[in-house]
Scaffold this active site. Structure first.
Site, PDB file in Angstrom:
ATOM      1  N   LYS A  57      54.999 120.928  25.243  1.00  0.00           N
ATOM      2  CA  LYS A  57      55.692 119.606  24.832  1.00  0.00           C
ATOM      3  C   LYS A  57      56.898 119.087  23.596  1.00  0.00           C
ATOM      4  CE  LYS A  57      52.435 118.028  28.221  1.00  0.00           C
ATOM      5  NZ  LYS A  57      50.992 116.800  28.801  1.00  0.00           N
ATOM      6  N   GLN A 101      46.514 114.617  25.326  1.00  0.00           N
ATOM      7  CA  GLN A 101      46.432 115.529  26.232  1.00  0.00           C
ATOM      8  C   GLN A 101      44.936 115.655  27.069  1.00  0.00           C
ATOM      9  OE1 GLN A 101      48.840 117.573  27.072  1.00  0.00           O
ATOM     10  NE2 GLN A 101      47.507 118.453  28.540  1.00  0.00           N
ATOM     11  N   ASP A 124      52.662 108.698  29.251  1.00  0.00           N
ATOM     12  CA  ASP A 124      51.711 109.179  30.536  1.00  0.00           C
ATOM     13  C   ASP A 124      51.513 108.442  31.708  1.00  0.00           C
ATOM     14  OD1 ASP A 124      51.360 111.928  31.226  1.00  0.00           O
ATOM     15  OD2 ASP A 124      49.067 111.764  29.765  1.00  0.00           O
TER      16      ASP A 124
END
Length: 301
Positions: A57, A101, A124
């Site tokens: 990422k 994460q 997200d």
């Protein structure tokens, strides 16, 4: 049976195309508005798979010209310290997207951490506010994998209006949001799951079949309507079919669909690996640009 083996939906091709679009948009924002979209990724602990994702990422966000920050915290980080970092990122004007994460170490409360993220920076798409916006048809930041699936479907199948879609799996991360996106595309949508009666028959009704159940090769070739588009979200590590390799402890990655069987029946199919997974990071970049534009008042929130 389909007249010919299914056409492969190559995630690499569409991910590269999307990243090129994002890079062009970032360049335009920087040149015309002095705005550099910024992404902050938070990694707690040293899970090897998470470390790979986080590094990817960071590299991809820098490659498209974005501002990128990675916060690596030790596995024993306290809840209040993690929440304090999220709070700082929420008010940082250089950060437009925040991604924590998952999974987090067991002692941390995932729901509380996700709830602490500013919904407008939740790239997200996991905050309940974004889930609510999506469900009610408002502009939302949408989970990356479902959005990636929709891009693949639109690029290959084209107009989805009126098609029957079956989503196998009801997770908050994939199953539910992709069902909402398919509804918005005017599909007739069924969400199937472990308690669905006669699941094979339900799957056979689908013009679009999305497998997101987390069980290796569960969906067989005879569950698929000839010519259907099959989107396989599953990522499962299993022993090699070759007994010698399996005995040596070697494993490979397979999807939730029995690819060998399904590819003889479907019209379109995503491989695993090489399909949906490659789209996820590209969509994360797109979500960050979308968030930056909305926060700068350049498009409706």
């Amino acid at each position: 049976m389909a007249d010919a083996p299914a056409k492969l939906i190559d995630g690499k091709v569409y991910a590269e195309r999307l990243r090129a679009q994002v890079a062009a948009e970032v360049a335009e924002l920087r040149a015309n508005h002095g705005l550099q979209p910024g992404l902050a990724v938070v990694l707690v602990g040293d899970d090897p798979a998470s470390e790979i994702y986080v590094r990817s990422k960071g590299e991809h966000s820098l490659a498209v010209g974005m501002h990128s920050v990675t916060h690596r915290l030790p596995a024993d980080t306290a809840q209040h310290d993690l929440l304090r970092l999220v709070g700082e990122l929420n008010v940082d004007p250089l950060i437009h997207g925040i991604l924590v994460q998952l999974p987090l170490p067991k002692h941390l409360d995932e729901k509380a951490v996700l709830a602490a993220i500013n919904p407008d920076k939740d790239v997200d798409g996991l905050h309940v506010v974004n889930a609510g916006r999506l469900a009610s048809g408002q502009a939302a930041l949408t989970p990356c994998t479902p959005l990636g699936c929709m891009i693949l479907l639109r690029e290959t199948v084209g107009d989805l209006a009126g098609l029957r879609a079956v989503v196998v799996g009801r997770s908050v991360l994939v199953g539910r949001p992709i069902a909402q996106l398919l509804l918005q595309a005017d599909c007739t949508v069924t969400i199937a799951h472990s308690r669905t009666r006669d699941l094979p028959a339900v799957c056979r009704e689908a013009d679009i079949l999305v497998a997101a159940v987390g069980r290796p090769r569960m969906i067989r070739g005879d569950w698929i309507k000839p010519g259907a588009a099959v989107i396989d979200v599953g990522i499962n590590r299993v022993p090699f079919d070759d007994p010698v390799k399996a005995a040596a402890g070697r494993t490979k990655v397979v999807g939730d669909v029995n690819f060998k069987e399904a590819s003889q029946v479907a019209g379109w199919i995503t491989p695993v690996p090489g399909g949906v997974g490659l789209m996820t990071v590209a969509v994360l970049l797109q979500n960050t640009v979308t968030a930056a534009r909305r926060q700068a008042g350049l498009e409706p929130a």
